[in-house]
Design a protein around this motif. Structure first.
Motif, mmCIF file in Angstrom:
data_model
loop_
_atom_site.group_PDB
_atom_site.id
_atom_site.type_symbol
_atom_site.label_atom_id
_atom_site.label_comp_id
_atom_site.label_asym_id
_atom_site.label_seq_id
_atom_site.Cartn_x
_atom_site.Cartn_y
_atom_site.Cartn_z
ATOM 1 N N LEU A 7 0.846 -1.197 0.000
ATOM 2 C CA LEU A 7 0.000 0.000 0.000
ATOM 3 C C LEU A 7 0.883 1.249 0.000
ATOM 4 C CD1 LEU A 7 -3.025 0.694 0.191
ATOM 5 C CD2 LEU A 7 -2.778 0.771 2.671
ATOM 6 N N PHE A 14 1.433 7.073 -6.524
ATOM 7 C CA PHE A 14 0.269 7.952 -6.751
ATOM 8 C C PHE A 14 0.659 9.412 -6.507
ATOM 9 C CE2 PHE A 14 -3.819 9.900 -5.754
ATOM 10 C CZ PHE A 14 -4.705 9.266 -6.606
ATOM 11 N N GLU A 17 3.240 10.719 -9.208
ATOM 12 C CA GLU A 17 2.641 11.023 -10.508
ATOM 13 C C GLU A 17 1.955 12.395 -10.501
ATOM 14 O OE1 GLU A 17 1.475 6.388 -11.721
ATOM 15 O OE2 GLU A 17 -0.056 7.799 -11.037
ATOM 16 N N ARG A 18 1.431 12.782 -9.322
ATOM 17 C CA ARG A 18 0.715 14.059 -9.215
ATOM 18 C C ARG A 18 1.611 15.183 -8.686
ATOM 19 N NH1 ARG A 18 -1.849 9.822 -9.308
ATOM 20 N NH2 ARG A 18 -3.925 9.648 -10.229
ATOM 21 N N HIS A 65 -14.963 4.264 4.661
ATOM 22 C CA HIS A 65 -14.156 5.115 3.783
ATOM 23 C C HIS A 65 -13.348 6.143 4.573
ATOM 24 C CE1 HIS A 65 -15.593 4.290 -0.526
ATOM 25 N NE2 HIS A 65 -15.690 3.204 0.212
ATOM 26 N N ALA A 68 -10.450 4.323 5.946
ATOM 27 C CA ALA A 68 -9.433 4.115 4.910
ATOM 28 C C ALA A 68 -8.611 5.389 4.724
ATOM 29 C CB ALA A 68 -10.111 3.715 3.599
ATOM 30 N N LEU A 71 -6.037 5.533 7.350
ATOM 31 C CA LEU A 71 -4.946 4.587 7.076
ATOM 32 C C LEU A 71 -4.030 5.101 5.968
ATOM 33 C CD1 LEU A 71 -3.662 1.858 7.734
ATOM 34 C CD2 LEU A 71 -5.118 0.820 5.983
ATOM 35 N N LEU A 72 -4.621 5.654 4.918
ATOM 36 C CA LEU A 72 -3.798 6.121 3.789
ATOM 37 C C LEU A 72 -2.839 7.229 4.224
ATOM 38 C CD1 LEU A 72 -6.398 6.102 0.824
ATOM 39 C CD2 LEU A 72 -4.726 4.346 1.451
ATOM 40 N N ALA B 89 -9.106 0.444 1.866
ATOM 41 C CA ALA B 89 -8.056 1.389 1.481
ATOM 42 C C ALA B 89 -7.753 1.276 -0.015
ATOM 43 C CB ALA B 89 -6.791 1.128 2.305
ATOM 44 N N GLU B 91 -9.836 0.236 -2.302
ATOM 45 C CA GLU B 91 -11.007 0.796 -3.007
ATOM 46 C C GLU B 91 -10.930 2.322 -2.995
ATOM 47 O OE1 GLU B 91 -14.678 -0.404 -1.173
ATOM 48 O OE2 GLU B 91 -15.828 1.131 -2.285
ATOM 49 N N LYS B 92 -10.551 2.884 -1.853
ATOM 50 C CA LYS B 92 -10.446 4.344 -1.741
ATOM 51 C C LYS B 92 -9.389 4.877 -2.705
ATOM 52 C CE LYS B 92 -12.050 8.019 -0.318
ATOM 53 N NZ LYS B 92 -12.153 8.920 0.794
ATOM 54 N N MET B 93 -8.288 4.133 -2.879
ATOM 55 C CA MET B 93 -7.252 4.572 -3.823
ATOM 56 C C MET B 93 -7.785 4.579 -5.247
ATOM 57 S SD MET B 93 -3.504 3.312 -2.667
ATOM 58 C CE MET B 93 -2.822 4.391 -3.951
ATOM 59 N N LEU B 95 -10.898 5.145 -6.079
ATOM 60 C CA LEU B 95 -11.764 6.327 -6.166
ATOM 61 C C LEU B 95 -10.922 7.602 -6.275
ATOM 62 C CD1 LEU B 95 -14.440 5.349 -3.489
ATOM 63 C CD2 LEU B 95 -14.730 5.389 -5.993
ATOM 64 N N ASN B 96 -9.832 7.655 -5.518
ATOM 65 C CA ASN B 96 -8.959 8.836 -5.581
ATOM 66 C C ASN B 96 -8.327 8.995 -6.966
ATOM 67 O OD1 ASN B 96 -9.486 9.564 -2.965
ATOM 68 N ND2 ASN B 96 -7.604 8.700 -2.103
ATOM 69 N N ALA B 97 -8.037 7.867 -7.619
ATOM 70 C CA ALA B 97 -7.439 7.932 -8.961
ATOM 71 C C ALA B 97 -8.426 8.535 -9.959
ATOM 72 C CB ALA B 97 -6.999 6.538 -9.406
ATOM 73 N N TYR B 100 -8.711 12.430 -8.810
ATOM 74 C CA TYR B 100 -7.503 13.219 -9.122
ATOM 75 C C TYR B 100 -6.723 12.503 -10.207
ATOM 76 C CZ TYR B 100 -8.577 14.869 -4.389
ATOM 77 O OH TYR B 100 -9.206 15.355 -3.270
ATOM 78 N N PRO B 101 -7.146 12.628 -11.493
ATOM 79 C CA PRO B 101 -6.448 11.897 -12.554
ATOM 80 C C PRO B 101 -4.995 12.352 -12.650
ATOM 81 C CG PRO B 101 -8.408 13.055 -13.400
ATOM 82 C CD PRO B 101 -8.206 13.506 -11.989
ATOM 83 N N ALA B 102 -4.112 11.414 -12.935
ATOM 84 C CA ALA B 102 -2.694 11.767 -13.109
ATOM 85 C C ALA B 102 -2.562 12.612 -14.359
ATOM 86 C CB ALA B 102 -1.861 10.500 -13.211
ATOM 87 N N PRO B 103 -1.696 13.635 -14.332
ATOM 88 C CA PRO B 103 -1.494 14.442 -15.541
ATOM 89 C C PRO B 103 -0.881 13.568 -16.621
ATOM 90 C CG PRO B 103 0.109 15.030 -13.832
ATOM 91 C CD PRO B 103 -0.839 14.050 -13.225
#
Lengths: 109, 109, 109, 109
Positions: A7, A14, A17-18, A65, A68, A71-72, B89, B91-93, B95-97, B100-103
């Protein structure tokens, strides 16, 4: 490699990349972690303890959520500070066992 | 069984031996988690971001213990609510992707 | 009657009209206060200290509203616990003066 | 001059005498406020709502001091950001009255 380490790797990629590195000073991650912990608490603030044990499936999904998110940020902070979360948690449990000794069970006769 | 699940088991046994069950309603654990997150933040409150990246070994050990406390309450809350922390966690990642799409990297020619 | 006492009265009437009394146990108000403090912190989490000194008017208005929320819960908690906030704050300042003595100005000669 | 303004003045003088200005960026004060709110919450985390309504005098004095700490940081943050706490709190109450209208009392006949 254990699941938290995987993780941590995925979160690092992640953030890279941003280009979020400059924002992820430990101080900022500690702020974000505290904010997420409060978002979790918000779900419980007007519930009784009993109600907090009997969440609806929808509410439980929202709460999960927020957990999570905690945790993140915790894992990202551990990466920044080079802390082994699982090893430190096990060490903390050993200290807690000394601080709060288990009551001796009554002798049987 | 993964490491978080092992930690959850050990924590459950620890709480059972001390008969802490009645205190561990999810609401109370969410309070305790928030309190530990603030104890972590306290170490950083007067530091600059730069200073927070360069903790002394002693300070880092203290910070690591606060982080462990956060993890221990988070894992206990997950047990009480029957939440799979690692799956949520991940799953949350995902959703975050989406959020916040990577450029897109610049085209090479 | 001072301004905080007037605010306390107005808040009490507001809660009574909505029959919120049963929800306003001190524990719950302390949770809500902690949650509002975190909503305030959220505005600052990714800012540098310098940026936090130079908020835009829009951002400052949002921050001011979060600060008001903190004050409103603090005053309600003081009502529930029958605490005189201003007197206790003045007492705390006296204790802080003993704990952190002001440096003696250099002798002039 | 109202009591909060007097308190703000005294706090400003206190911080100036100790040359704490450089530490008192709004971001840092927001962190400190959040930490104090959590120290307040800590007193309640294992209590039931009913127990939180019936604190011993000793416990209540400790809780009152944590509440004072919250107020002291809130007032210092208001000074740094030039926010009128009381005016904003009154404005927030007006907004809350629109958001949560009081139930109409039953018609009398």
């Amino acid at each position: 490699m254990n699941e938290l380490a995987l993780l941590a790797q995925a979160l690092q990629r992640f953030a890279d990349e941003r280009q979020w590195g400059p924002f992820h000073a430990p101080k900022n991650l500690a702020c974000a972690l505290s904010v997420e912990a409060a978002e979790l608490l918000e779900h419980f603030q007007w519930l009784t303890e009993a109600q907090s044990c009997a969440l609806s499936p929808e509410k439980k999904a929202e709460v999960a959520h927020e957990m999570a998110d905690v945790l993140l940020y915790l894992v990202q902070l551990a990466t920044q500070l080079d802390v082994d979360l699982l090893a430190t948690a096990r060490e903390k449990m050993r200290l807690n066992a000394l601080k709060y000794p288990a009551p001796t069970p009554p002798a049987q006769g």
